[in-house]
Design an enzyme around this catalytic site. Structure first.
Site, PDB file in Angstrom:
ATOM      1  CD  GLU A 163      14.652   0.825   8.409  1.00 49.12           C
ATOM      2  OE1 GLU A 163      13.034   0.792   8.269  1.00 49.12           O
ATOM      3  OE2 GLU A 163      15.330   0.174   7.604  1.00 49.12           O
ATOM      4  CE  LYS A 222       4.542  -2.528  11.360  1.00 48.39           C
ATOM      5  NZ  LYS A 222       3.350  -1.815  11.607  1.00 48.39           N
ATOM      6  NE  ARG A 261       5.675  -0.352   2.481  1.00 51.78           N
ATOM      7  CZ  ARG A 261       5.987  -1.709   2.306  1.00 51.78           C
ATOM      8  NH1 ARG A 261       5.555  -2.015   2.845  1.00 51.78           N
ATOM      9  NH2 ARG A 261       7.033  -1.920   1.965  1.00 51.78           N
ATOM     10  NE  ARG A 295      -0.351  -3.441   2.709  1.00 50.36           N
ATOM     11  CZ  ARG A 295      -0.388  -4.063   3.613  1.00 50.36           C
ATOM     12  NH1 ARG A 295       0.268  -2.776   4.433  1.00 50.36           N
ATOM     13  NH2 ARG A 295      -0.307  -5.011   3.957  1.00 50.36           N
ATOM     14  CD  GLU A 313       3.464   3.205   6.677  1.00 48.67           C
ATOM     15  OE1 GLU A 313       3.595   2.615   6.791  1.00 48.67           O
ATOM     16  OE2 GLU A 313       2.683   3.075   7.766  1.00 48.67           O
ATOM     17  CG  PHE A 316      11.272   1.649   5.435  1.00 51.00           C
ATOM     18  CD1 PHE A 316      10.428   0.562   3.622  1.00 51.00           C
ATOM     19  CD2 PHE A 316      10.255   2.389   5.730  1.00 51.00           C
ATOM     20  CE1 PHE A 316       9.474   0.763   3.537  1.00 51.00           C
ATOM     21  CE2 PHE A 316       9.128   2.055   5.544  1.00 51.00           C
ATOM     22  CZ  PHE A 316       8.400   1.010   4.664  1.00 51.00           C
ATOM     23  NE  ARG A 364       0.899 -10.175   5.929  1.00 53.43           N
ATOM     24  CZ  ARG A 364       0.752  -9.282   5.459  1.00 53.43           C
ATOM     25  NH1 ARG A 364       1.646  -8.712   6.829  1.00 53.43           N
ATOM     26  NH2 ARG A 364       0.340  -8.347   5.470  1.00 53.43           N
ATOM     27  CE  LYS A 385       2.795  -7.652  11.268  1.00 49.85           C
ATOM     28  NZ  LYS A 385       2.107  -7.383  10.321  1.00 49.85           N
TER      29      LYS A 385
HETATM   30  P1  AMP Z   1       1.234  -4.386   9.590  1.00 47.25           P
HETATM   31  O1  AMP Z   1       0.535  -3.485   8.355  1.00 47.25           O
HETATM   32  O2  AMP Z   1       0.873  -4.009  10.574  1.00 47.25           O
HETATM   33  O3  AMP Z   1       1.487  -6.046   8.052  1.00 47.25           O
HETATM   34  O4  AMP Z   1       2.555  -3.388   9.251  1.00 47.25           O
HETATM   35  C1  AMP Z   1       3.577  -3.899   8.148  1.00 47.25           C
HETATM   36  C2  AMP Z   1       3.592  -2.285   7.915  1.00 47.25           C
HETATM   37  O5  AMP Z   1       4.016  -1.258   8.097  1.00 47.25           O
HETATM   38  C3  AMP Z   1       4.117  -2.083   6.122  1.00 47.25           C
HETATM   39  O6  AMP Z   1       3.597  -2.625   5.442  1.00 47.25           O
HETATM   40  C4  AMP Z   1       4.488  -0.589   5.827  1.00 47.25           C
HETATM   41  O7  AMP Z   1       3.257   0.157   5.470  1.00 47.25           O
HETATM   42  C5  AMP Z   1       4.128  -0.238   7.228  1.00 47.25           C
HETATM   43  N1  AMP Z   1       6.052   0.039   7.747  1.00 47.25           N
HETATM   44  C6  AMP Z   1       5.981   0.990   9.283  1.00 47.25           C
HETATM   45  N2  AMP Z   1       7.107   1.690   8.927  1.00 47.25           N
HETATM   46  C7  AMP Z   1       7.810   1.026   8.161  1.00 47.25           C
HETATM   47  C8  AMP Z   1       9.507   0.145   7.814  1.00 47.25           C
HETATM   48  N3  AMP Z   1      10.362   1.438   8.677  1.00 47.25           N
HETATM   49  N4  AMP Z   1       9.381  -0.769   6.890  1.00 47.25           N
HETATM   50  C9  AMP Z   1       8.886  -1.423   6.645  1.00 47.25           C
HETATM   51  N5  AMP Z   1       7.217  -0.835   6.594  1.00 47.25           N
HETATM   52  C10 AMP Z   1       7.324  -0.279   7.513  1.00 47.25           C
END
Ligand code: AMP
Length: 544
Positions: free
Chosen positions: A244, A246, A251, A266, A295, A334, A405, A411
């Site tokens: 998907e 990002k 969130r 979040r 998101e 999602f 996590r 990601k």
């Molecule tokens: P990070 O904040 O860099 O750890 O990345 C994880 C975060 O990406 C999640 O907590 C979401 O807020 C965001 N996110 C954006 N798009 C998505 C997606 N398609 N699925 C899950 N999380 C996503």
């Protein structure tokens, strides 16, 4: 249970270093606890007051505590603060002050755990113009009846820092050991209930009660999180993956029951009032009662805006309507966590996704399911071309694991950029780094003048901080509160995720997720990045 017993347990825990001994002490305490004390005891030992899903907060800050303790011990706030500053631990300071007061005070009633919790609940519910006075009255009464040791833990509980080191893992194992159930079962139940206190009570009833735990509407569950990784490594583990975009926004977790909808951030804080437009869009997109994970992003002319635009809306409590027009928010959904009474977190992601597509007509994030590395890479490039942060890849057979996590969500985004900046100031560190500088103010060069553009506080090892301290300690030219300013000499290379426009720094820009990479001893401050080049980096990134 008397609160003094709780304080004694905390005191014992503070003195044992090992996790095994700690688990044994907690286990013993849980076994001995009465039915009606158990859930509160579990939360208090973790330094929490209310369930993790709860919106309640006692709303007590250091000044309430210092005023109340001052009142009870016949001192003013300044005297209490002086005592706190001596060792930096409000709990010990309160204990010390109460110990000196005790000889003169006769009329105290012993506190019980239940009463303390009751008072905390009262504090959380006090509202209105007289709330500060009323809160203070409750806090004073608590300290007036506390022994010195109780005072130590009362103060720490109120200030949200118990400092006895019982985390979720230790508590989960102690609950399992106390009531003869498996740690996995406890963990599973916790993921759905989002309150280890409640889970402890069910564990005491046995395995079956634990297995019955379900997600409930308007009790947000923790969000599942992602790790960094690569497409190739993921494909070695699994035949096919779900990819998907990002989205670079914020969130959310959306709960709907008929016409009643609530939105959580979040951090599981309710944000329904700040984003009524998004709530309405989602509500209109489904006839079902459900819990969605997604998101929300800000969009202008069909392209996503940087995430701070969304944050601005989330923070806004007043004048919401006029800001809806300025920035239009779009949710991307999602995951489906619960629907019409059914908890879905134990189902494979592929099935949850199918149910999501059936239940929600709009805003479902597009998905590519593929086992072909080149195809997923093309999807990734497409995501970047459209202005998104990268992609998420998810294992289609994986459960939804709240708060975890793990390796089921990965990601993928471009490598971080780095930049060289001059160190012009610092703030003292905290905790074990209190005698070192902890965060640094950084500057770029604008026509021969150093102009602040960011702070950096992460990425340092203890050794590196000590080394930097040695280099800078004699360079302090002035100080102001916790901040000191240096004669500029040192250059840091700093990694960052993005350059943002920011009113917080003179240069008009700030780094998002700045991270110390290394000292550039080989560079002088006159060689740091110029403001013009930062502007250029910003423009390039916006047009990506
Ligand atoms: P990070 O904040 O860099 O750890 O990345 C994880 C975060 O990406 C999640 O907590 C979401 O807020 C965001 N996110 C954006 N798009 C998505 C997606 N398609 N699925 C899950 N999380 C996503």
């Amino acid at each position: 249970m008397d609160f003094s017993e709780f304080a004694t347990i905390c005191n014992r825990l503070e003195d044992v270093p090992g996790r095994i001994d700690m688990t044994a002490i907690v286990r013993e305490a849980l076994e001995a606890a009465d039915e009606h004390d158990l859930s509160v005891l579990i939360r208090f030992l973790m330094g929490r007051i209310f369930p993790d899903w709860s919106q309640e907060k006692i709303g007590i800050g250091p000044n309430h505590v210092y005023d109340a303790v001052g009142y009870v011990t016949g001192k003013d706030r300044a005297a209490v603060i002086r005592e706190v500053n001596k060792g930096g631990d409000p709990g010990r300071a309160v204990e010390h002050l109460l110990a000196r007061k005790e000889q003169t005070s006769f009329f105290t009633t012993p506190l019980t755990l239940g009463e303390v919790y009751q008072d905390f609940t009262t504090l959380a519910r006090i509202e209105g113009s007289r709330s500060q006075k009323e809160k203070l009255r409750v806090v004073r009464r608590l300290f007036a009846n506390a022994t010195p040791l109780e005072g130590r833990y009362l103060a720490r509980l109120m200030l949200g820092e118990l400092r006895i080191g019982i985390g979720e893992g230790t508590m989960r194992d102690a609950v399992a050991a106390a009531f003869g159930v498996s740690s996995e079962r406890v963990e599973h139940a916790y993921q759905a209930a989002n309150d280890l206190g409640e889970v402890g009570v069910l564990a005491r009833q046995g395995d079956e009660a634990l297995a019955e735990v379900r997600v409930e509407l308007f009790r947000p569950v923790k969000m599942m999180l992602a790790k960094q990784g690569t497409i190739a490594a993921m494909l070695e583990e699994t035949d096919y993956l779900a990819a998907e975009y990002k989205y670079d926004g914020t969130r959310f977790q959306f709960h709907k029951k008929g016409g009643e909808c609530r939105m959580y951030s979040r951090k599981l804080e309710e944000v329904t009032g700040a984003i009524p437009d998004v709530v309405e869009m989602l509500s209109a997109a489904t006839p079902h009662d459900l819990i969605l994970d997604g998101e929300v992003i800000a969009v202008k002319d069909g392209r996503p805006l940087p995430f701070q635009y969304v944050l601005r809306r989330f923070r806004r409590k007043h004048d919401v309507a006029s800001h809806i027009e300025e920035i239009s928010l779009v949710p991307n959904v999602f995951d489906l966590i619960w629907i019409d009474g059914e908890t879905l977190i134990g189902l494979p992601f592929g099935e949850r996704r199918k149910r999501l597509e059936e239940a929600v007509s709009d805003f479902v994030a597009p998905q590519l399911v593929s086992g072909d590395e080149a195809e997923i890479e093309a999807f990734y490039r497409g995501a970047l071309d459209e202005g998104h942060e990268g992609i998420m890849i998810k294992v289609p057979t994986s459960e939804y694991t709240p708060g975890v996590r793990g390796k089921d969500w990965i990601k993928i985004k471009p490598a971080v950029d780095t930049i060289d900046l001059a160190v012009i100031g610092a703030e003292w560190g905290e905790g074990r780094r209190a005698r070192l500088f902890g965060s640094f103010l950084l500057a770029c060069n604008h026509e021969g003048t150093l102009i602040p553009v960011s702070k950096v506080a992460t990425g340092f090892s203890d050794e590196m901080l000590a080394e930097v301290y040695e280099l800078l300690k004699d360079k302090v030219v002035s100080s102001e509160g916790k901040t000191v300013y240096f004669e500029p000499e040192l250059v840091f290379e700093v990694g960052y995720a993005e350059i943002q426009k920011s009113p917080n720094y003179e240069g008009g820009f700030a780094l998002r997720f700045p991270r110390f990479i290394r000292m550039r001893d080989d560079k002088g401050v006159d060689e740091v990045e110029s403001l013009a080049l930062i502007q250029e980096r910003f423009t390039r990134q916006s047009s990506m």
